[in-house]
Design an enzyme around this catalytic site. Structure first.
Site, PDB file in Angstrom:
ATOM      1  N   ASP A 128       0.878  -1.153   0.000  1.00  0.00           N
ATOM      2  CA  ASP A 128       0.000   0.000   0.000  1.00  0.00           C
ATOM      3  C   ASP A 128       0.923   1.212   0.000  1.00  0.00           C
ATOM      4  OD1 ASP A 128      -2.357   1.593   0.312  1.00  0.00           O
ATOM      5  OD2 ASP A 128      -1.834   1.802   2.431  1.00  0.00           O
ATOM      6  N   THR A 161       0.359   4.873   0.639  1.00  0.00           N
ATOM      7  CA  THR A 161       0.289   5.894   1.680  1.00  0.00           C
ATOM      8  C   THR A 161       0.533   5.298   3.061  1.00  0.00           C
ATOM      9  OG1 THR A 161      -1.252   7.156   0.336  1.00  0.00           O
ATOM     10  CG2 THR A 161      -1.110   7.748   2.664  1.00  0.00           C
TER      11      THR A 161
END
Length: 181
Positions: free
Chosen positions: A25, A27
């Site tokens: 992922d 962020t």
């Protein structure tokens, strides 16, 4: 556990040794998780960069999305006021809109702008420039068309490049990045 990783069951660790693909992922994992506004480009003469930020903040005021938080933080740091506005309508994974006076303000993705027939030709050059530097782009429009774009970037974590190289060295053939961009 000391490193903040918890795996429930040793069988998953055993299976991990056979993996050749890793999905991250973006962020908060690859990046610091604190995006900041880096660029504001107003395209209408009637709208300044400050006004573009204020209008975007009006639409984003109740959002907790990291890009919205970056816009709101920029507005607060600049000492700008957020204009009075109606309730915000969220269009999942595309954008938000609100009424500021008699104007419908739309803030969101390229897809969201296209859904509302907003012409993006005026910002093609800045869009390509921002995309080359890895910035996320927020589009801002009203009923009359595109008002401008806001570039937002989140810093890469300090040792991420070294980490990716180590993962490739130990046999990760595919490293995939998940992002809302």
């Amino acid at each position: 556990a000391r490193n903040g990783i918890l795996v429930k069951g040793s069988n998953y660790l055993e299976l991990l040794s056979e993996a050749d693909t890793l999905i991250f992922d973006k962020t908060g994992t690859m990046t610091e998780g604190r995006p900041q506004v880096t660029c504001v480009v107003a395209v209408q003469e009637r709208t300044s960069n400050e006004e573009l930020l204020r209008l975007a903040a009006a639409a984003e005021e109740s959002s907790t999305h990291p890009l919205a938080v970056a816009v709101l933080e920029k507005v607060r740091r600049a000492g700008l006021t957020i204009p009075a506005h109606a309730n915000t309508h969220v269009h999942t994974a595309r954008g938000v809109d609100t009424m500021v006076g008699e104007r419908k303000i739309r803030v969101g993705s390229r897809r969201f702008m296209r859904e509302h027939q907003i012409d993006l030709a005026a910002v093609e050059e800045p869009i390509h420039r921002l995309a080359r530097t890895g910035e996320s782009i927020i589009y801002v429009a009203d009923d009359d068309g595109l008002l401008g774009i806001i570039g937002v970037q989140d810093s890469l974590r300090e040792n991420m490049k070294k980490t990716i190289n180590r993962l490739r060295h130990i046999g990760m053939d595919d490293i995939i990045l998940l992002t809302g961009d």
